[in-house]
Design a protein around this motif. Structure first.
Motif, PDB file in Angstrom:
ATOM      1  N   LEU A   1      -6.910  -2.731  -8.430  1.00  0.00           N
ATOM      2  CA  LEU A   1      -7.026  -3.085  -7.018  1.00  0.00           C
ATOM      3  C   LEU A   1      -6.201  -4.329  -6.697  1.00  0.00           C
ATOM      4  CD1 LEU A   1      -8.605  -2.015  -4.535  1.00  0.00           C
ATOM      5  CD2 LEU A   1     -10.371  -3.703  -5.062  1.00  0.00           C
TER       6      LEU A   1
ATOM      7  N   TRP B   1      -4.991   0.511   1.234  1.00  0.00           N
ATOM      8  CA  TRP B   1      -5.119  -0.197  -0.051  1.00  0.00           C
ATOM      9  C   TRP B   1      -5.713   0.707  -1.128  1.00  0.00           C
ATOM     10  CZ3 TRP B   1      -3.911  -5.595  -0.031  1.00  0.00           C
ATOM     11  CH2 TRP B   1      -3.999  -6.208  -1.292  1.00  0.00           C
ATOM     12  N   TRP B   2      -6.774   1.421  -0.820  1.00  0.00           N
ATOM     13  CA  TRP B   2      -7.423   2.246  -1.843  1.00  0.00           C
ATOM     14  C   TRP B   2      -6.518   3.391  -2.282  1.00  0.00           C
ATOM     15  CZ3 TRP B   2     -11.440   0.663  -4.479  1.00  0.00           C
ATOM     16  CH2 TRP B   2     -12.307  -0.280  -3.907  1.00  0.00           C
TER      17      TRP B   2
ATOM     18  N   THR C   1      -3.863   2.000  -4.551  1.00  0.00           N
ATOM     19  CA  THR C   1      -4.435   1.713  -5.858  1.00  0.00           C
ATOM     20  C   THR C   1      -4.608   2.995  -6.660  1.00  0.00           C
ATOM     21  OG1 THR C   1      -5.617  -0.225  -4.997  1.00  0.00           O
ATOM     22  CG2 THR C   1      -6.413   0.720  -7.059  1.00  0.00           C
TER      23      THR C   1
END
Length: 396
Positions: free
Chosen positions: A52, A190-191, A194
């Motif tokens: 992350l 973002w997820w 990642t």
């Protein structure tokens, strides 16, 4: 390369000093061994969030990010001057957690910057020299830190670390590197980014076995590390302080390992370097079971030689294989997978040492390590010759 290594060396000196002193500082203020041990947990816990955190290294230009990260720590660490009593130890733990998080992002950004700024043929040499620099700091920084703490307390060590971060920030700022601004897409999340880093690593037939080998090596290293005092006491008949001698010899081996890693990676595939490093490490761990001082010293040197080859092979292959726009995420994911087993392995080793004689435990570790190394080599031959470092293989 010279500027990059200078920044790594400077920040590495302060980091090593601070990591050593943090546990001593907590112990001296609280008298608690448990709280002192938790300083290592505070520093290492953010590594579990590596995938992350590493995404940040792919969202912005890496060199400015390194400058900001180092300056942030330079401004944060002086707050530790306020830690003068047991009721303020919480501040030290809070800073250590932020320290660990900064380190996870910093490591990903460093690897990504090197991957994009250097030709693939130079990455192995750079990573080897980086390993040598870091290990050299581990030989020098603890002596400086221990002396400062004994004379003046923890505050000056925190200021020394802050100064090292400030200097590192200046070095990275002056680094003559031109970076393109990362492309922005409308669906950036973002997820999802990642997860993409994790997917890229899992889907790579080159990276997957190497990262697994790194994780297995660190698992064995954790158990071996937990057995060191049993080796010193029961096997050699020395006081616990003699472990410092063995660690110093191991550090000297690691310095040598870094110097020759680049040459190895130019001549043989990274998978072979990792297998050789693991085999050397495993055999040396088994030799530690012998109750002789000479073999214990030689084994420590060989452990220091073999272990870094595995890690340098993993880092270099990540930099070569990951798409340029995703090196930070893939590197951070690989770091998490490789280093996460170390902490539980230390706990496992501590339990095993209590019930299993080291003359049995260490040879078992040796057999497991050499078997894995042999399997890695065989699988490599079946898959065909892997590209060597002088060939650029990055896709994307």
């Amino acid at each position: 390369m010279r500027w990059y290594l200078t920044g790594v060396v400077v920040s590495g000196f302060g980091t090593t000093a601070m990591w050593l002193v943090s546990g001593i500082w907590v112990k001296s203020l609280t008298g608690s061994d448990s709280l002192a041990a938790l300083t290592a947990v505070a520093l290492w816990a953010p590594v579990l969030l590596g995938p992350l955190l590493g995404t940040l290294a792919d969202r912005v230009r890496r060199r400015p990010l390194l400058v900001v990260l180092d300056m942030a720590m330079a401004l944060l660490l002086p707050l530790l001057l306020w830690v003068e009593s047991a009721d303020r130890v919480w501040l030290l733990f809070a800073v250590l957690v932020l320290y660990g998080a900064q380190g996870a992002v910093h490591e990903a950004a460093e690897q990504a910057l090197a991957a994009t700024a250097l030709d693939a043929s130079r990455l192995g040499t750079l990573n080897g020299l980086r390993m040598t620099a870091n290990e050299s700091m581990k030989l020098v920084a603890p002596l400086v830190a221990a002396g400062l703490f004994a004379r003046y307390g923890g505050g000056p060590v925190a200021l020394l670390d802050a100064a090292s971060f400030a200097v590192a920030a200046a070095v990275f700022a002056l680094m003559p590197v031109r970076e393109e601004r990362p492309a922005r897409s409308a669906d950036r999340h973002w997820w999802r980014e990642t997860a993409e880093g994790v997917r890229l690593l899992r889907a790579s037939p080159v990276l997957r076995p190497l990262v697994a080998t790194g994780a297995f090596t660190m698992l064995l290293a954790g158990v071996n590390g937990a057995a060191i005092y049993a080796v010193v006491d029961r096997g050699l008949g020395h006081s616990p302080a003699y472990a410092g001698v063995l660690y110093a010899v191991q550090g000297a081996g690691s310095v040598l390992a870094g110097l020759v890693a680049g040459t190895l990676l130019r001549r043989v595939p990274a998978r072979t370097v990792a297998a050789l490093g693991l085999a050397l490490f495993a055999v040396a761990v088994g030799v530690r079971a012998l109750p002789y001082e000479a073999t214990a010293l030689a084994a420590s040197a060989v452990i220091g030689l073999g272990l870094p080859w595995v890690l340098v092979a993993v880092v270099t292959t990540v930099q070569r294989e990951a798409p340029a726009e995703a090196v930070g995420r893939v590197a951070a994911t690989a770091n998490t997978l490789v280093f996460a087993p170390n902490a539980p392995a230390l706990a496992l080793g501590a339990g095993l040492v209590a019930v299993v004689d080291v003359r049995v435990l260490l040879p078992v570790l040796a057999v497991a390590g050499t078997a894995w190394a042999a399997g890695l080599t065989v699988r490599g031959h079946r898959a065909g010759a892997l590209p060597r470092e002088d060939v650029t293989v990055r896709g994307g």
